[in-house]
Write a protein that holds these residues in place. Structure first.
Motif, short mmCIF file in Angstrom:
data_model
loop_
_atom_site.label_atom_id
_atom_site.label_comp_id
_atom_site.label_asym_id
_atom_site.label_seq_id
_atom_site.Cartn_x
_atom_site.Cartn_y
_atom_site.Cartn_z
N ARG A 161 1.02 -0.58 0.00
CA ARG A 161 0.23 0.09 0.35
C ARG A 161 0.39 1.32 -0.22
NH1 ARG A 161 -3.30 -3.39 3.14
NH2 ARG A 161 -2.48 -3.24 5.12
N LEU A 173 1.22 4.15 -3.00
CA LEU A 173 0.36 5.24 -2.47
C LEU A 173 2.06 6.50 -2.76
CD1 LEU A 173 -1.27 6.99 -1.02
CD2 LEU A 173 0.48 6.91 1.16
N HIS A 228 1.21 7.32 -6.93
CA HIS A 228 -0.07 7.63 -6.85
C HIS A 228 -0.79 6.52 -7.49
CE1 HIS A 228 1.85 11.23 -4.95
NE2 HIS A 228 2.68 11.01 -5.90
#
Length: 294
Positions: free
Chosen positions: A259, A263, A266
């Protein structure tokens, strides 16, 4: 028909019919939710109420679902939707009666059907051993049926596509694309993360649906003590009862790391367990994405 059970959808052998069933379930559950953003883009569908202006009835949606929907806002978009399917050997992992690739093809078919209904062009990349299959993006139902045919024809085997085969990614359409990658994120080194770096460098919006079996999440393999790597053939002995806690701690750390990597790039990310209904997974994700874009 129990639409909360993914077996309901995967039992439908006609991929086009399954896609329509999933999307109809998605639209029925959507009601007053608002989905916005490039690709798969609309402002709002809601059920028809007496007194609504009949000019805003969506007759195509009525023809597919036999229900009246009002389309509250028309949004023009020229962003095509490209579906990326991981067809490496690990996608043959089976949980219950079906495999990851089965879930992937039905989820992809529903996304393509929804995008085409919205007026978005749809295309396909299949990452398979030794090459990259490319179906250019177009918007019409004949093309959609061709895309369904190629989804049905996918055979999984071997390792993930090597970067030397990515030339079609660089020489494709110059239009910005919404890329939806359906994968189990199994990688020997960092080949999938490297691919995501390539995709995001081209300024496309990227979504990753990460498929996992419930048996993977819970280390529940029904008495099996030897597990096989579906890409390399390597085996490992396990004692699930004594290893489960340690395994789940390691898995939690792994998912947290994934994750973070998404992130940092993006990339929109959602992990989907294969015991989750595809229409619910689609609805939850698009609602989540809308909140992030608000």
């Amino acid at each position: 028909m129990n639409l909360s059970d993914p077996k309901t959808f995967l039992a439908i052998k006609d991929l086009s019919l399954a896609a329509r069933t999933i999307v109809d379930g998605f639209m029925t559950g959507l009601n007053k939710s608002s989905i916005k953003g490039p690709g798969l883009e609309f402002s709002q569908y809601r059920s028809y109420q007496p007194g609504d202006d009949l000019r805003w009835l969506d007759w195509k949606m009525y023809g597919r679902s036999d229900r009246y929907y009002i389309r509250e806002s028309e949004v023009e978009t020229n962003i095509s939707v490209r579906l990326l399917i991981d067809a490496s050997g690990s996608m043959a992992h089976q949980d219950g009666e079906y495999k990851k690739i089965d879930y992937a093809r039905y989820l992809a078919a529903a996304l393509a059907y929804l995008a085409n209904s919205q007026g978005d062009a749809t295309g396909l990349y299949v990452f398979q051993e030794g090459g990259l299959f490319n179906l250019a993006s177009r918007q019409d139902f004949q093309h959609l049926n061709r895309l369904f045919f190629h989804l049905e024809s996918i055979k999984v085997k071997g390792e993930f596509t090597k970067p030397v085969n990515y030339k079609d990614i660089y020489t494709g359409s110059r239009k910005k694309e919404l890329l939806i990658f359906i994968t189990d994120l199994y990688q020997k080194k960092s080949e999938i993360i490297d691919l995501l770096d390539t995709l995001t460098a081209l300024k496309n919006e990227v979504i990753v649906f990460h498929l996992m079996g419930r048996n993977e999440l819970e280390l529940d393999f029904k008495g099996y003590s030897v597990l096989e790597d579906l890409e390399t053939g390597e085996t490992v002995k396990i004692d699930a009862a004594s290893s489960r806690k340690q395994y789940q701690e390691a898995l939690s750390a792994h998912l947290s790391s994934l994750r973070t990597e998404m992130l940092d790039r993006h990339v929109h990310y959602r992990m989907i367990s294969m015991d989750e209904s595809p229409d619910q997974a689609l609805r939850d994700f698009l609602n989540q994405r809308n909140k992030l874009r608000a």
